[in-house]
Design a protein around this motif. Structure first.
Motif, short mmCIF file in Angstrom:
data_model
loop_
_atom_site.label_atom_id
_atom_site.label_comp_id
_atom_site.label_asym_id
_atom_site.label_seq_id
_atom_site.Cartn_x
_atom_site.Cartn_y
_atom_site.Cartn_z
N TRP A 1 0.84 -1.21 0.00
CA TRP A 1 0.00 0.00 0.00
C TRP A 1 0.87 1.25 0.00
O TRP A 1 0.62 2.20 -0.76
CB TRP A 1 -0.97 0.04 1.17
CG TRP A 1 -1.60 1.41 1.28
CD1 TRP A 1 -1.42 2.33 2.27
CD2 TRP A 1 -2.47 2.03 0.33
NE1 TRP A 1 -2.13 3.48 1.98
CE2 TRP A 1 -2.77 3.32 0.79
CE3 TRP A 1 -3.00 1.61 -0.91
CZ2 TRP A 1 -3.60 4.21 0.09
CZ3 TRP A 1 -3.83 2.50 -1.61
CH2 TRP A 1 -4.13 3.76 -1.11
N LEU B 1 -8.90 7.44 -1.42
CA LEU B 1 -9.88 6.47 -0.93
C LEU B 1 -10.25 5.47 -2.02
O LEU B 1 -10.37 4.27 -1.75
CB LEU B 1 -11.12 7.17 -0.39
CG LEU B 1 -12.18 6.25 0.22
CD1 LEU B 1 -11.60 5.43 1.39
CD2 LEU B 1 -13.40 7.06 0.67
N PHE C 1 -7.32 3.12 -2.28
CA PHE C 1 -7.29 2.21 -1.14
C PHE C 1 -8.33 1.11 -1.30
O PHE C 1 -8.05 -0.07 -1.06
CB PHE C 1 -7.53 2.98 0.17
CG PHE C 1 -7.38 2.12 1.39
CD1 PHE C 1 -6.18 2.07 2.08
CD2 PHE C 1 -8.44 1.34 1.87
CE1 PHE C 1 -6.02 1.27 3.20
CE2 PHE C 1 -8.30 0.54 2.99
CZ PHE C 1 -7.09 0.50 3.66
N THR C 2 -9.53 1.48 -1.70
CA THR C 2 -10.62 0.50 -1.89
C THR C 2 -10.21 -0.57 -2.89
O THR C 2 -10.31 -1.77 -2.61
CB THR C 2 -11.89 1.22 -2.37
OG1 THR C 2 -12.30 2.15 -1.37
CG2 THR C 2 -13.02 0.24 -2.66
N HIS D 1 -7.14 -2.72 -1.58
CA HIS D 1 -7.47 -3.68 -0.53
C HIS D 1 -8.15 -4.92 -1.12
O HIS D 1 -7.81 -6.04 -0.75
CB HIS D 1 -8.37 -3.02 0.52
CG HIS D 1 -8.62 -3.89 1.70
ND1 HIS D 1 -7.80 -3.90 2.80
CD2 HIS D 1 -9.58 -4.82 1.95
CE1 HIS D 1 -8.25 -4.77 3.69
NE2 HIS D 1 -9.33 -5.34 3.19
N GLU E 1 -4.95 0.24 9.52
CA GLU E 1 -6.20 0.96 9.76
C GLU E 1 -5.96 2.47 9.79
O GLU E 1 -6.78 3.25 9.29
CB GLU E 1 -6.83 0.52 11.08
CG GLU E 1 -7.32 -0.92 11.08
CD GLU E 1 -7.51 -1.51 12.48
OE1 GLU E 1 -7.90 -2.69 12.54
OE2 GLU E 1 -7.29 -0.80 13.49
N ARG F 1 -3.75 4.08 8.11
CA ARG F 1 -3.59 4.59 6.74
C ARG F 1 -4.95 5.05 6.20
O ARG F 1 -5.06 6.13 5.63
CB ARG F 1 -3.00 3.53 5.81
CG ARG F 1 -1.68 2.90 6.17
CD ARG F 1 -0.52 3.84 6.19
NE ARG F 1 0.77 3.20 6.08
CZ ARG F 1 1.48 2.68 7.08
NH1 ARG F 1 1.01 2.69 8.29
NH2 ARG F 1 2.68 2.18 6.87
N LEU F 2 -5.97 4.22 6.40
CA LEU F 2 -7.30 4.57 5.91
C LEU F 2 -7.90 5.70 6.74
O LEU F 2 -8.51 6.62 6.20
CB LEU F 2 -8.22 3.34 5.93
CG LEU F 2 -9.67 3.57 5.49
CD1 LEU F 2 -9.75 4.24 4.12
CD2 LEU F 2 -10.43 2.26 5.49
N GLU F 3 -7.74 5.65 8.04
CA GLU F 3 -8.25 6.72 8.90
C GLU F 3 -7.67 8.08 8.48
O GLU F 3 -8.39 9.09 8.44
CB GLU F 3 -7.89 6.43 10.35
CG GLU F 3 -8.40 7.48 11.32
CD GLU F 3 -7.95 7.24 12.75
OE1 GLU F 3 -8.24 8.10 13.59
OE2 GLU F 3 -7.31 6.20 13.03
N ALA G 1 -13.10 3.76 9.41
CA ALA G 1 -12.01 3.02 8.79
C ALA G 1 -12.14 1.52 9.05
O ALA G 1 -12.01 0.70 8.14
CB ALA G 1 -10.66 3.54 9.29
N ILE H 1 -12.87 -1.35 6.19
CA ILE H 1 -11.96 -2.48 6.01
C ILE H 1 -12.71 -3.81 6.16
O ILE H 1 -12.50 -4.74 5.37
CB ILE H 1 -10.77 -2.39 6.99
CG1 ILE H 1 -9.83 -1.26 6.54
CG2 ILE H 1 -10.01 -3.72 7.07
CD1 ILE H 1 -8.73 -0.92 7.53
#
Length: 195
Positions: A74, A87, A90-91, A94, A131, A133-135, A156, A160
């Motif tokens: 990532w 975002l 990331f989606t 993941h 977590e 990273r997404l937050e 987040a 996930i």
């Protein structure tokens, strides 16, 4: 200690890990013995200890490697710029990363309970790092005014969990391609956080 004649550590070591991962995912860590792993690999049980000191270390190494690979991949792929693009990236990341590693994901979630406390703490730190990273993306989106998220940490973890759920039902030969699934999930994620 000398290796058994004809053994190849660069081949046998990865086979031990692959076999253990598959067996832990199918039967559960507690139900799998070192003797069973050795039998599947085709070596004597004692030979496994050339590759790992014990079953707990093997489980921990599998989980740690999965999380370290997830974070490294990532971090290498994360786009610079706006939160909306981050975002979406990331989606899609993941889903792609985890569908290629269904056994590793399953073991990483379902076998946490079998880690010794020190090992659990390491894996928990790695999970929190991911977590976060997404937050961070969600907090950036709130600051940019493109996301409306009251609790970025909880959001987040919820996102996930939703994205990881793809592993339970997605099949390569199914009705939808992975690219189509990514697009559908991105649409759901986008709507879930939209301002």
């Amino acid at each position: 200690m000398a290796r058994t004649q004809g053994s190849h550590s660069d081949i046998t070591g990865p086979r031990v890990r692959e076999t253990a991962l598959r067996l832990f995912a199918r039967q559960g860590y507690a139900a799998v013995s070192m003797r069973q792993i050795a039998g599947e690999v085709g070596v004597q049980a004692g030979a496994l200890y050339n590759y790992t000191p014990d079953k707990q270390t093997l489980l921990f190494d599998l989980m740690r490697t999965h999380m370290e690979d997830l974070l490294a991949d990532w971090d290498a792929e994360a786009p610079k710029g706006g939160a909306r693009d981050a975002l979406e990236a990331f989606t899609r990341f993941h889903i792609r990363f985890n569908t290629r590693r269904a056994d590793a994901v399953f073991v990483s979630y379902m076998e946490l309970r079998n880690l010794e406390p020190d090992n659990f703490a390491v894996i928990e730190r790695l999970r929190r790092a991911y977590e976060t990273r997404l937050e961070t993306i969600l907090r950036q989106g709130v600051a940019e005014g493109v996301f409306a998220v009251a609790e970025p940490r909880i959001a987040a973890m919820a996102l996930i969990a939703m994205l990881t759920g793809v592993n339970t039902w997605f099949r390569e030969r199914g009705r939808l391609s992975l690219t189509q699934v990514e697009a559908l999930y991105w649409d759901m994620v986008r709507k879930a956080v939209a301002a």
